[in-house]
Write a protein that holds these residues in place. Structure first.
Motif, PDB file in Angstrom:
ATOM      1  N   VAL A  57      61.680  58.904  32.993  1.00 39.00           N
ATOM      2  CA  VAL A  57      61.564  59.173  34.388  1.00 39.00           C
ATOM      3  C   VAL A  57      61.163  60.498  34.567  1.00 39.00           C
ATOM      4  O   VAL A  57      61.719  61.466  33.889  1.00 39.00           O
ATOM      5  N   ALA A  58      60.214  60.669  35.568  1.00 42.27           N
ATOM      6  CA  ALA A  58      59.808  62.014  36.072  1.00 42.27           C
ATOM      7  C   ALA A  58      60.364  62.157  37.413  1.00 42.27           C
ATOM      8  O   ALA A  58      60.359  61.682  38.221  1.00 42.27           O
ATOM      9  N   VAL A  59      61.149  63.383  37.478  1.00 38.28           N
ATOM     10  CA  VAL A  59      61.878  63.725  38.951  1.00 38.28           C
ATOM     11  C   VAL A  59      60.986  64.953  39.300  1.00 38.28           C
ATOM     12  O   VAL A  59      60.986  65.948  38.963  1.00 38.28           O
ATOM     13  N   LEU A  60      60.398  64.640  40.510  1.00 42.42           N
ATOM     14  CA  LEU A  60      59.377  65.729  41.106  1.00 42.42           C
ATOM     15  C   LEU A  60      59.735  66.043  42.648  1.00 42.42           C
ATOM     16  O   LEU A  60      60.114  65.205  43.483  1.00 42.42           O
ATOM     17  N   VAL A  61      60.082  67.334  42.686  1.00 47.55           N
ATOM     18  CA  VAL A  61      60.986  67.904  43.938  1.00 47.55           C
ATOM     19  C   VAL A  61      59.769  68.540  44.743  1.00 47.55           C
ATOM     20  O   VAL A  61      59.312  69.632  44.292  1.00 47.55           O
TER      21      VAL A  61
ATOM     22  N   VAL B 110      65.543  60.841  31.986  1.00 48.76           N
ATOM     23  CA  VAL B 110      64.741  61.829  32.726  1.00 48.76           C
ATOM     24  C   VAL B 110      64.135  62.903  31.555  1.00 48.76           C
ATOM     25  O   VAL B 110      64.980  63.652  30.994  1.00 48.76           O
ATOM     26  N   ILE B 111      63.001  62.872  31.501  1.00 49.69           N
ATOM     27  CA  ILE B 111      62.232  63.653  30.748  1.00 49.69           C
ATOM     28  C   ILE B 111      61.395  64.869  31.523  1.00 49.69           C
ATOM     29  O   ILE B 111      60.688  65.495  30.713  1.00 49.69           O
TER      30      ILE B 111
ATOM     31  N   PHE C  86      65.691  72.242  35.783  1.00 42.94           N
ATOM     32  CA  PHE C  86      64.397  72.030  36.644  1.00 42.94           C
ATOM     33  C   PHE C  86      63.225  73.077  36.235  1.00 42.94           C
ATOM     34  O   PHE C  86      63.547  74.516  36.275  1.00 42.94           O
ATOM     35  N   THR C  87      62.122  72.731  35.888  1.00 39.03           N
ATOM     36  CA  THR C  87      61.023  73.778  35.575  1.00 39.03           C
ATOM     37  C   THR C  87      60.645  73.886  37.117  1.00 39.03           C
ATOM     38  O   THR C  87      59.979  73.338  37.823  1.00 39.03           O
ATOM     39  N   PRO C  88      60.524  75.535  37.459  1.00 41.21           N
ATOM     40  CA  PRO C  88      59.911  75.766  38.808  1.00 41.21           C
ATOM     41  C   PRO C  88      58.375  76.057  38.488  1.00 41.21           C
ATOM     42  O   PRO C  88      57.931  76.425  37.747  1.00 41.21           O
ATOM     43  N   CYS C  89      57.556  75.306  39.749  1.00 38.49           N
ATOM     44  CA  CYS C  89      56.290  75.431  39.836  1.00 38.49           C
ATOM     45  C   CYS C  89      55.952  75.857  40.973  1.00 38.49           C
ATOM     46  O   CYS C  89      55.866  75.532  42.149  1.00 38.49           O
TER      47      CYS C  89
ATOM     48  N   VAL D 291      50.011  62.289  38.444  1.00 43.00           N
ATOM     49  CA  VAL D 291      48.980  61.510  37.742  1.00 43.00           C
ATOM     50  C   VAL D 291      48.973  61.825  36.339  1.00 43.00           C
ATOM     51  O   VAL D 291      48.581  60.952  35.404  1.00 43.00           O
ATOM     52  N   GLU D 292      49.036  63.193  35.951  1.00 48.35           N
ATOM     53  CA  GLU D 292      48.937  63.690  34.412  1.00 48.35           C
ATOM     54  C   GLU D 292      49.966  63.036  33.819  1.00 48.35           C
ATOM     55  O   GLU D 292      49.504  62.277  32.652  1.00 48.35           O
ATOM     56  N   ALA D 293      51.464  62.956  34.152  1.00 54.85           N
ATOM     57  CA  ALA D 293      52.300  62.301  33.360  1.00 54.85           C
ATOM     58  C   ALA D 293      52.170  60.934  33.237  1.00 54.85           C
ATOM     59  O   ALA D 293      52.639  60.360  32.297  1.00 54.85           O
TER      60      ALA D 293
END
Length: 249
Positions: free
Chosen positions: A9-13, A36-37, A61-64, A85-87
């Protein structure tokens, strides 16, 4: 529910569109779908500060950080979509949870699903239908009410008891009976597995939840229908069929 415990799972916020308090709810929702990876939060330099900074650090979480190169241009949305899309293509994730109420992500959701991914949306009540229906399942988050503190001398007085929330009136939408009728036509005995029915209802309406109609669960909701017959089978699972009077021979 399908067996998805091994899903990645990818969690994108979308931090520019929502509030830090939604993060823990999103993580509790996706825990049922797999591991969640990827955990990433996207926003500009003003957004990713203060409360967001604390929440992202605390929940790993990694801040982007995305700078706005021109006024009115939301580069965070583009970064989130590209990372998703990359993931997908490097197979890091097969299930995507996008935390947002922004309908601009509806096209991304559709593209991910076309490639076989499961897409979940965690958003607020303001989330448009276009985004809800672009997902496999929508989870609505409601901000908890903050009690108002009394000021001055009144603060010393004992607080008045908080009235218990009024329970939602129980509703019985006809669409549920129609779903049982449709699915029962393809079974040898006219009975439908309640778990299968629940999956079907969520596919037709990603925001479907018995709680929305005032019920604690799908089985208890089905039991309120005179037109349906609910039964627990020997294996412990529940099935439902049209009541005898409404099931043409």
């Amino acid at each position: 529910m399908d067996n998805r415990n091994d899903a990645k799972v990818a969690v994108l916020v979308d931090c520019d569109n929502t509030t830090p308090e939604i993060l823990e709810h999103a993580l509790s929702v996706v825990a049922q779908f797999g591991r969640v990876i990827v955990r990433r939060g996207y926003g500009n330099h003003a957004t990713l500060a203060n409360k967001w900074q604390e929440a992202l650090v605390r929940l790993a979480f990694t801040p982007c950080l995305q700078y706005q190169y021109a006024a009115g241009k939301n580069t965070s949305d583009i970064a989130l979509a590209l990372d998703a899309v990359e993931a997908l293509f490097d197979r890091r994730a097969d299930t995507f949870c996008i935390v947002t109420s922004d309908s601009d992500f509806a096209y991304l959701c559709r593209k991910l699903r076309e490639r076989g991914s499961t897409v979940l949306i965690v958003g607020e009540a303001k989330t448009p239908a276009a985004l809800r229906n672009a997902s496999d399942q929508f989870f609505e988050w409601t901000a908890p009410e903050t009690p108002i503190a009394a000021a001055g001398p009144a603060a010393a007085k004992p607080a008045a008891p908080v009235p218990a929330p009024t329970p939602k009136p129980k509703q019985r939408p006809r669409a549920l009976v129609n779903a049982v009728k449709l699915m029962a036509a393809d079974t040898p005995d006219g009975r439908v597995h309640v778990g299968t029915l629940g999956s079907y209802l969520r596919r037709t309406d990603p925001g479907f939840s018995p709680q929305t109609y005032g019920h604690s669960g799908l089985v208890s909701m089905l039991k309120t229908y005179d037109l349906l017959n609910v039964r627990q089978e020997d294996g412990g699972h529940w099935t439902v069929a049209l009541a005898a009077d409404n099931n043409p021979a």
